[in-house]
Design a protein around this motif. Structure first.
Motif, mmCIF file in Angstrom:
data_model
loop_
_atom_site.group_PDB
_atom_site.id
_atom_site.type_symbol
_atom_site.label_atom_id
_atom_site.label_comp_id
_atom_site.label_asym_id
_atom_site.label_seq_id
_atom_site.Cartn_x
_atom_site.Cartn_y
_atom_site.Cartn_z
ATOM 1 N N THR A 30 0.826 -1.210 0.000
ATOM 2 C CA THR A 30 0.000 0.000 0.000
ATOM 3 C C THR A 30 0.855 1.254 0.000
ATOM 4 N N GLU A 31 1.831 1.285 0.884
ATOM 5 C CA GLU A 31 2.676 2.474 1.050
ATOM 6 C C GLU A 31 3.465 2.804 -0.206
ATOM 7 N N TYR A 32 3.923 1.775 -0.911
ATOM 8 C CA TYR A 32 4.758 2.002 -2.090
ATOM 9 C C TYR A 32 4.028 1.701 -3.397
ATOM 10 N N ASN A 33 2.705 1.606 -3.301
ATOM 11 C CA ASN A 33 1.839 1.472 -4.477
ATOM 12 C C ASN A 33 2.251 0.292 -5.365
ATOM 13 N N LEU A 34 2.438 -0.868 -4.736
ATOM 14 C CA LEU A 34 2.820 -2.069 -5.469
ATOM 15 C C LEU A 34 1.584 -2.895 -5.784
ATOM 16 N N LYS A 35 1.540 -3.455 -6.969
ATOM 17 C CA LYS A 35 0.435 -4.339 -7.327
ATOM 18 C C LYS A 35 0.510 -5.619 -6.496
ATOM 19 N N ASN A 36 -0.624 -6.240 -6.287
ATOM 20 C CA ASN A 36 -0.716 -7.384 -5.380
ATOM 21 C C ASN A 36 0.201 -8.538 -5.753
ATOM 22 N N HIS A 37 0.467 -8.715 -7.063
ATOM 23 C CA HIS A 37 1.272 -9.869 -7.481
ATOM 24 C C HIS A 37 2.774 -9.646 -7.304
ATOM 25 N N ILE A 38 3.166 -8.417 -6.995
ATOM 26 C CA ILE A 38 4.586 -8.120 -6.832
ATOM 27 C C ILE A 38 5.104 -8.743 -5.542
ATOM 28 N N LYS A 39 6.157 -9.546 -5.651
ATOM 29 C CA LYS A 39 6.763 -10.172 -4.476
ATOM 30 C C LYS A 39 7.830 -9.247 -3.883
ATOM 31 N N ILE A 40 8.083 -9.436 -2.605
ATOM 32 C CA ILE A 40 9.049 -8.595 -1.896
ATOM 33 C C ILE A 40 10.215 -9.442 -1.391
ATOM 34 N N VAL A 41 11.429 -9.038 -1.768
ATOM 35 C CA VAL A 41 12.662 -9.624 -1.242
ATOM 36 C C VAL A 41 13.329 -8.534 -0.413
ATOM 37 N N ALA A 42 13.634 -8.819 0.842
ATOM 38 C CA ALA A 42 14.083 -7.737 1.718
ATOM 39 C C ALA A 42 15.091 -8.196 2.756
ATOM 40 N N ASN A 43 15.805 -7.205 3.275
ATOM 41 C CA ASN A 43 16.628 -7.390 4.463
ATOM 42 C C ASN A 43 16.263 -6.302 5.454
ATOM 43 N N VAL A 44 16.314 -6.638 6.727
ATOM 44 C CA VAL A 44 16.054 -5.676 7.801
ATOM 45 C C VAL A 44 17.312 -5.607 8.650
ATOM 46 N N SER A 45 17.995 -4.461 8.605
ATOM 47 C CA SER A 45 19.234 -4.330 9.388
ATOM 48 C C SER A 45 19.736 -2.898 9.308
ATOM 49 N N ALA A 46 20.744 -2.620 10.118
ATOM 50 C CA ALA A 46 21.459 -1.350 9.977
ATOM 51 C C ALA A 46 22.199 -1.354 8.645
ATOM 52 N N ILE A 47 22.225 -0.202 7.977
ATOM 53 C CA ILE A 47 22.972 -0.101 6.715
ATOM 54 C C ILE A 47 24.415 0.248 7.080
ATOM 55 N N ALA A 48 25.188 -0.797 7.305
ATOM 56 C CA ALA A 48 26.574 -0.661 7.764
ATOM 57 C C ALA A 48 27.480 -1.479 6.854
ATOM 58 N N PRO A 49 28.794 -1.166 6.845
ATOM 59 C CA PRO A 49 29.710 -1.851 5.921
ATOM 60 C C PRO A 49 29.666 -3.371 5.998
ATOM 61 N N HIS A 50 29.579 -3.941 7.212
ATOM 62 C CA HIS A 50 29.650 -5.403 7.327
ATOM 63 C C HIS A 50 28.409 -6.099 6.777
ATOM 64 N N LYS A 51 27.325 -5.353 6.557
ATOM 65 C CA LYS A 51 26.110 -5.940 5.976
ATOM 66 C C LYS A 51 26.252 -6.150 4.472
ATOM 67 N N ASP A 52 27.259 -5.551 3.886
ATOM 68 C CA ASP A 52 27.605 -5.736 2.468
ATOM 69 C C ASP A 52 26.396 -5.550 1.548
#
Length: 216
Positions: A30-52
């Motif tokens: 909803t927030e990013y106006n994505l169609k229902n069929h769009i899948k989400i690949v994500a990471n949740v973390s601090a954006i720091a160098p070791h997260k690469d």
């Protein structure tokens, strides 16, 4: 540590009740106006160098050569954010990768994620992986730090060498397309968390060590 007999590992424990009422509310779609069929690949973390996150971006770019109905999310904030934003632009990935910034509704948005992709080059344990597992999200990861102790290849997720964006891309594709694999790793990972990574197990094992040292 020279005398390995003195070493005992007690894993960080997860409060599973935190996610007991979790369900997919479609917040990101909803927030990013994505169609229902769009899948989400994500990471949740601090954006720091070791997260690469550069490897995350390259894996996304490789994946999108043959797949279009997926959006990649970097959920979090941190010291490397400006650098990663620049790298995303240099790779013409602005339309495909969304940086949400820091969020306080992680428990609400996690169930919406289709694949959890963690590309760290170093880690302690990587407890954000436990959050993903608790929400029954299949995990694709790199073999950094303690991650292989949670993600066992082909059993509780898919794992590869650090920095190998091509294999990461292939593993994301496998996880999205192979429902049988997806169901297997979700179930195995969830069982593993309940057996080894709950807050109760952490507390009890810590207590055992104190008792042994104090000869109680």
């Amino acid at each position: 540590i020279k005398d390995q007999s003195k070493v005992t590992v007690v894993y960080s424990g997860l409060d599973l009740s935190r996610f007991s009422a979790s369900k997919n509310k479609g917040i990101l779609h909803t927030e990013y106006n994505l169609k229902n069929h769009i899948k989400i690949v994500a990471n949740v973390s601090a954006i720091a160098p070791h997260k690469d996150y550069k490897t995350f971006v390259l894996a996304a770019k490789q994946f999108l050569k043959d797949n279009k109905d997926v959006k990649f999310f970097i959920i979090g904030d941190g010291p490397s954010k400006t650098q990663i934003e620049k790298f995303i632009s240099e790779n013409n990935m602005n339309e495909h990768i969304i940086l949400t910034g820091f969020r306080t509704d992680i428990a609400d948005i996690l169930p919406e994620i289709d694949v959890f992709l963690i590309t760290s080059k170093t880690e302690g344990l990587g407890t954000t992986v436990l959050d993903a597992i608790a929400n029954k999200i299949p995990v694709v990861a790199t073999a950094a730090g303690g991650i292989p102790e949670m993600i066992r290849d082909e059993e509780t997720g898919l794992i590869c060498d650090t920095g190998d964006y091509k294999i990461l891309s292939k593993n994301v594709q496998r996880m999205i397309s192979d429902k049988r694999l997806q169901n297997k790793v979700i179930e195995n990972a969830y069982q593993l968390v309940n057996k080894e990574f709950t807050k109760e197990i952490t507390a009890n094992k810590t207590l055992e060590i104190y008792k042994a040292i104090l000869s109680i």
